[in-house]
Each structure stands twice: as C-alpha cells, then as structure tokens.
Design a protein around this motif. Sequence first.
Motif, mmCIF file in Angstrom:
data_model
loop_
_atom_site.group_PDB
_atom_site.id
_atom_site.type_symbol
_atom_site.label_atom_id
_atom_site.label_comp_id
_atom_site.label_asym_id
_atom_site.label_seq_id
_atom_site.Cartn_x
_atom_site.Cartn_y
_atom_site.Cartn_z
ATOM 1 N N UNK A 1 42.082 34.145 29.618
ATOM 2 C CA UNK A 1 43.496 34.509 29.740
ATOM 3 C C UNK A 1 43.617 36.025 29.584
ATOM 4 N N UNK A 2 44.576 36.604 30.261
ATOM 5 C CA UNK A 2 44.783 38.044 30.186
ATOM 6 C C UNK A 2 45.434 38.469 28.886
ATOM 7 N N UNK A 3 45.495 39.797 28.660
ATOM 8 C CA UNK A 3 46.049 40.311 27.400
ATOM 9 C C UNK A 3 47.464 39.818 27.106
ATOM 10 N N UNK A 4 48.302 39.726 28.146
ATOM 11 C CA UNK A 4 49.684 39.316 27.872
ATOM 12 C C UNK A 4 49.730 37.895 27.315
ATOM 13 N N UNK B 1 46.674 46.850 36.906
ATOM 14 C CA UNK B 1 46.345 45.531 36.358
ATOM 15 C C UNK B 1 46.338 45.572 34.829
ATOM 16 N N UNK B 2 45.924 46.726 34.283
ATOM 17 C CA UNK B 2 45.911 46.848 32.815
ATOM 18 C C UNK B 2 47.291 47.247 32.293
ATOM 19 N N UNK B 3 47.885 48.230 32.959
ATOM 20 C CA UNK B 3 49.201 48.723 32.536
ATOM 21 C C UNK B 3 50.226 47.588 32.489
ATOM 22 N N UNK B 4 50.133 46.685 33.455
ATOM 23 C CA UNK B 4 51.101 45.587 33.521
ATOM 24 C C UNK B 4 50.746 44.435 32.581
ATOM 25 N N UNK B 5 49.637 44.576 31.852
ATOM 26 C CA UNK B 5 49.267 43.564 30.862
ATOM 27 C C UNK B 5 48.590 42.342 31.457
ATOM 28 N N UNK C 1 45.392 42.278 33.139
ATOM 29 C CA UNK C 1 43.939 42.237 32.966
ATOM 30 C C UNK C 1 43.469 43.054 31.769
ATOM 31 N N UNK C 2 42.300 42.663 31.279
ATOM 32 C CA UNK C 2 41.609 43.423 30.247
ATOM 33 C C UNK C 2 40.837 44.560 30.923
ATOM 34 N N UNK C 3 40.464 45.585 30.131
ATOM 35 C CA UNK C 3 39.646 46.677 30.665
ATOM 36 C C UNK C 3 38.309 46.136 31.163
ATOM 37 N N UNK C 4 37.777 45.141 30.456
ATOM 38 C CA UNK C 4 36.488 44.570 30.857
ATOM 39 C C UNK C 4 36.594 43.888 32.226
ATOM 40 N N UNK C 5 37.722 43.228 32.482
ATOM 41 C CA UNK C 5 37.929 42.605 33.793
ATOM 42 C C UNK C 5 37.874 43.666 34.893
ATOM 43 N N UNK C 6 38.447 44.835 34.584
ATOM 44 C CA UNK C 6 38.521 45.913 35.566
ATOM 45 C C UNK C 6 37.138 46.509 35.801
ATOM 46 N N UNK C 7 36.394 46.735 34.702
ATOM 47 C CA UNK C 7 35.052 47.308 34.829
ATOM 48 C C UNK C 7 34.157 46.351 35.624
ATOM 49 N N UNK C 8 34.163 45.070 35.225
ATOM 50 C CA UNK C 8 33.328 44.100 35.934
ATOM 51 C C UNK C 8 33.825 43.936 37.374
#
Lengths: 627, 268
Positions: free
Chosen positions: B161-164, B236-240, B242-249
């Motif tokens: 699940x995402x951060x939000x 994706x992160x700013x809007x809550x 995705x996680x940073x790890x989701x973005x890196x991967x």
Amino acid sequence: MTHDDDTPSRLTRRAVLATLGVGATSGCIRSIQSTAGRDTADQLALSVKTLPADADPRATRIARFLVTNLNQVGIDAKVVPMSREELFRDVLLNQSFDVYVAQHPGSHDPDFLRPLTHSAFDVEIGWSNPFGYADLELDDLLDRQTRVTSDRRDKTLDTIQQKLVRNQPFSTVCFPETIRSTRDGRFVGRDDLPVHSVPWYLSLTEQATGEAVDTDSSTVNTQTPSANTTAVETTTAETPDESEPTVFQMTLSDSRPTENLNPLAVEFRCPDSVTSLLYDAPARYVDGDVVPWLAESIELVTEGDGNELVGYLRLREDLTWHDGTSLTAEDVAFTFAFLQDTSFGSSSTPVPSPRFRELTSLVDSAEATSDREVRLEFGRVSEPVAERVFTVPVLPEHIWTNQTGRAMGSSLNTDSNVTKALVWNNPNPVGSGPFEFVSSTVKQSVVLEPFEDHFLAGGSVDGRAGEFHVPTFDQLVFKLVPSSGAAVELLQRGEADATASPLLPEEVSTIGQDDSLALHVAESNQFYHVGYNVRRAPLSNPRFRRAIAGLVDKGHLVDDVFRGYASPASSPLGSDGDAVPPALHWDQTDPELPFHGSNGELDVDAAREVFRDLGYRYTEDGRLLSG
Amino acid sequence: MANSLSTLSVLLVQVLVGVSVLLGLTSLVVVGPTRLQTLRQEKRARLREALPYLGLLVAVLIVNKVVRDIIPEISWLIGLNVTSYIFAIEGATVSDIQSVATPELTAYFSFVYIFGYVFLLVFPFIAYLSLRDLKPLKRTALAYALNYSLGLVFYTLFISYGPRNLIPDLVDPLLYSTYPQTQILTSKVNTNTNVFPSLHTSLSVTAAALAWQTRKVYPYWLAIASVFAVSISLATMYLGIHWAIDVVVGAGLGLFCVGVASWYVDRL
C-alpha cells in the motif's frame, strides 16, 4: 514473540550452534551448553494488522498511534495494512495475528460479549472469541446474564465489564458516530431512522412534487420537479422518458457486497449492509425494539418444571421467496437447525454459522408445528435475551440444502470441515426481503429492485411493521465509490441520492455548505478496539496487555482523528450511561488505564518504567528484549 | 442510468481533449509539418512493418486488463505484504517532500500525474512513426510491453500500500483530497495494493530514455520528456501515492526495459 507467521523465522543462536557442531568437539561442553542452551533474547516484535486508509483511515491512524508508541518503548512493532476481507480472514477465521485494530460489528444487546469472550467459543470462527481469551469465572457470569433479568442482569453485566476492562483481552478505544448524507430529491426517508438502516429504506416516500427543491441544474435525474404539478399521481406524467426507470442511488465505499452476498460469510459481512435488505427475518429491530416482521405474532412463555423458555412464532399469510416459492414454517425451522450446523448432520461435528452465533447458541431446538407455526425451545434463557433470536434472517431450505457439503479450496487454513454454505459467494441471492436481487458487477455496483410480493407491498399491515412500505422507485442501486470524498462529490452533482457507507468527519463542512445536502449523524455501537491474540506470548500476560493499553491516548485520538465525532470509552458497552458501571465511566481520562502521557505525547520514561516493572529488560540502545 | 457515468465521462473527455491539444501542439513543434506530411502518406506501410511490436503491446495491455481484477486475489494468497518494510527503510521521506506543498504545486503535480503522463506515453508513437527508421518505434512498443509485464509480476509477488494508506497521520492524499473526483477515474485503472514499483515512474523514465536515444532527431522532445518524467516521478511521491523506493525501483525497471528493448531491436 520474536517472529510471526508473516516473516521467515530468524535463526536462533541455538540453531546456529547446532549446525556448526559447536559443543560436540569442544572440551568445555557444559559451559557452552549452559549459554547456548538458552535462546538469546531478541527484541520483542509485534505486528498490528489493520485496514489501509482507503478503507478506514481512522483504524489506520489508531494502529499508527499505537505502533509509534510501541516503538518508543523499544518494541519492534509495525502496522500491516490489509484489505477488509483479508483482515477479517486472518483475525476471525485463521487466528493469524498478534494485535489488530478494527471496528466490532456492534450489537443491540450486551449479550454479544458472550460469544466475544466466552472460552467455549474459542474454537469457533467469526466474532467468537478471536482473542483466545479464557476465564472460567467470566464464562459463568456470561452464561448467567442470559438467564437473570433486570437488576440482577445489570449487576452481572457490571461485573463482566469490570473483569474485561481489568484483564484487557481487547482494549475498547471509542464509539464513533456514523456520518451520512442525503440529497434533497424525489424520495425522502424518515428523519428519526438511521440512513441506510432497513426501516429507513422502507420509509422512503415519494415527495409531493414542488416540495423537492432542486438547486443543481446539472442534475440529469428524472427527479426535476415542475412547479405546476402538486399531486403525487401526476409525477409520472412529468417524467419525459417513461422507459427510463426511477433509480434510487446509494454510494458504497466497501466493495465486498459487489463480490459476495452470502449472509453467512463472516469476512464479507462485518458490518452487514446489503444482505439484510434481501433477507427478511421473523422480527426486525426498529428504534432498538424487536418488532414482529415476517412473523404475525411471537409469544414467549415459560413451560415445565425447569422454567424453560419456549417461543411460539406464527408467520404472516402468503409469504413468498423471491423465486416465487412459498415461505413456510419449515423454512424457519430449517434456518435455525442449519445455522447451528451448516453441514446438516453430514459432518461428524456440527459446523455452525459464525454469524448469528450469539443468537443461535441460545436455541435448543426449532420445530415447525404447522405451515405457519414454529415452536422454539430455549432452555433457561430470559425473555429479553431470547427475543433477539427472531431477528435471524430466514434462509430458503430448497436452496441452502445444496450448500451443506465441504468447501473445497477455500482459503480458510483450518483443516476442519468448512461447509460450502460458509464460503459460497451466493451470486444470485434468493431471500424474502423487501428488495430482490437484479445484478451485480464486481467492484462497481449492486442493483436491487423492490419485491412486489413482499407482505408490505400488499396494503395494510398490522403492528409496527405497518408503519413501513416497499418504496415506489424501480431500482435501488449501490454504486461503489473509491472514497468518502468522492461519495460527497457524486451527491453534490446529483449522481447519488444518499450515502450507504459512513463518511469521514472531514466531509461535514462540505455537506454543511451545500443547501441540497442533509447531514445525518447517528450514534453507533460499532466500537473501535485493539484486539490481542492472547494465545501468543507475551500477549498472554494481562499485565503486558494493560501496559500496551496505556500507550493509547483515546481522548486525543477522538479529538484528532475523529474530530470529536466519537466518544472515548473504557468499557465495550459504552462511554458512560446506564449500561456502564460508574467506576468505568469516561471522565476526561480512561478510568482504568490512563494514557502514559498527555495530549497524544507519550511520556517515554514513564511508559518504559511500566515494562521494566513487569520484568522486561532493555538493551543499551533501548530495545525491549523478549525474554 | 446515463447519469451514473457522467462524472467519469466528464473526466475522460477532459483528459482526452487536454492530451489531444498537447499532442497536436507538440507534434507541430517537435516533429514538424514536413515529417507529418510524409507520415500521412507512409502511415500504412510503417504501421505494417512495426505490427509485430505494436501487436505485442496491445496483447500485453489486453492481458493486463483481463487479469487486473484477479491479481490482487492471487497476491493475497502468495504475495508478500512489504508495506511496513518499505516504511521501515525510508521512513517519512514522502512526508518531507509534502512539506513544501502549496496549492499551485498540487495543481501542477496533479496535472502532470494525470494529463502529463498520458501525453508523455502517447507522444513517442506519433514522433517515432514520423521517422523513416522505425527502430525507435519498435523499441518503444517493446519497452512498454516489458514494463507492463514485469509490473504484473511485481504486483503478484508483492502487496504494498502507498504512503497515504499506511501513514495517513503524516501524508496527505493530496490528489484525492484536492480533487476527489479524480479517484473515480484512477480507481478504474489502479489497485491500491499495487504500488511497488511505480509504473508511472518506470514508463515515464522509459519515455525519457527513449527520447535520449533519439536526441539528435528530436532535441526538443528530450527536453520536454525529461521535464515531464522528473515531474511525474516527483508527483507520485508529492501526491502521497508512492514511496520513494517505488520510484527508485520504478526508474530502474524503466531503464532495464529500455536496455532490453534496445538490445533486441538493434541486434537485428
């Protein structure tokens, strides 16, 4: 516990040494044995299962609050978000959890505490002692409160609450208020009934036109009134397209009813929503009273030497199922027998339905004495406790007898005999309720229509059931929405008439600013709680559970997360009021286990001291050790 | 029930019109009238040549659509719920990113997350179909197909699940709290247990990496694609969501897919 079933177990020191063969070749076997023979203590780890914020941000935030404070006292805790059915599968069916945060489905009578905490229910699934709690004295009290009445029952319930609050098999957090909204439109329900309750649906009345003021011009619904018509009968004339059915739209933010409409599937039905419209019961709750429904009359009498309670139920005339078959006393008797053993004798041990266990466990036998009459034997049960039994939904015998076999490939990990009846999706439900099933699309919608052969559709009906009628719209549609905010958005745009799933407090101001929307706030008995799996150490220790409960600032959570739309509570029977002993009334703080801190800020040193006093040790960097 | 569709259809029309305008303008500036003219004449022949690749992409998208509803159920049976591990590693990174939130930034990131993303993914087809050399077009189709396929594997193996959804106390679901109606659209496409990795990021990075390969022909497109790819990844992160790890991967996945697709197409 040092690991749970979600993570691969870590190698203990003992296992490593054994693999390396240390000790076997060493000269000082004894000294190595005495150190290696003990598992080194790991940091204590706990997982807290709950719903993701999309499903219920309040549960997520209670869990987050707890976990943050568990981390502060040195416990390696984490929040594990799970979808509704997966969470309830793990907690209610598989006993696979350490700690969970959820809402209890609620009950009209304190007797719900009996299946919830009585040790005889430990082996059962559903809201039947998911904690694995056992206290023989409590068991006696729980049994006793089903027999005694008035003052004596109140006293027994007081003692039960005190025991539960003291021992904390679960920690009650608060009783939320449910927030819903309706849009001014063609159909209006009674104000004194909670929106989305069955009686409310059956109070929806077509407005005399002209009264329904529609301020939103973008509405494409057929409900736009014209000023020159006044009589109800003329409303069809103003509908431009006769073929367009009148639809009453409800928003639903829980997708489970779109996937499963089995009234017995516990993980899909807490709380119940759509199925109670489809399945009628001999009696229904109206305003907290048990009102005869499918039954014309219900009589409870004590008979015999043992003061055994017997119920006589007489059904209304000409009742039918949605498929046209007639509903008889046989169906009612079948239902009680079936709910007590869904294998219907084909299994060596009974397989009761976990839903309605609180009620069916009170019934000794049910027998149809004529086409319309059923006799129920209760044993020694008091009348107020017994009358609730008649609110169990009646199931058609000709359909459910086919579901008594063992379920194959169900995800229940018990190798016990689970019947099809408990896991069946029931894709085409046949009930006798005021609405019948039309269609459903997974994760999109459920469509019902008024049941024309329902006893309330026919005309005058005696008794309190007669206050209600089958609504005149063509369809009742439950439309899935992704969030509470989206539900209000649809309501504002005139694409929905009311919200079925409760809304978040954040939506209240939007509703207040919109003249065409009405706000409905109702008290709820579906309390939020933190449940502990007492089968697992150290949660088996009541002192440890009490220490955890002291990490939850209920008052702060109610202000911050619920924005005041809840009452913090110590007892599972309420924040205060007659049902709760004065010593357990909420007064600024928790009367039994006050928060170790203030305004949501944990006093870490004080909280750690509590764990030290219980005999727990800390490493130098502040981790709490498991043993 | 014509009315029940309207919010969704209004949104769809908005996206369609918005993206079409962007595509039209960019085509004129980046591709130029001359190439667009020849494209009109040679469209059929070029499409025929790239057909195996485009066909594969369409097939993958269809499979994706069919199994989308089944994947979460399989995931709950065999997948690993990694939500709490991701949070344990990266902590409140997303919350830090959100600390700079302003209404203007929210509007910008919401725009790129929905409109910009569709534009960034669709434009390469127009641009590369306008080239005589069809290799970039083939690479694009193959790289997209790989992204979707590998994404599906990740989504089956991992529940996340995402951060939000995990830390609503720290992270605001900015897109959905600001524009609740957008969730009606995104919930039709996304499942909230599928955030690891971010396909928004991987596909955006893919488009940007392909733009790098064609920088000599389309220098402006490289600039545009880079700005959009970075904006979408941040969004994706700013809007809550995705996680940073989701973005890196996700970025890694995107580069990997471009690498594999280029190797395959260029080897011929």
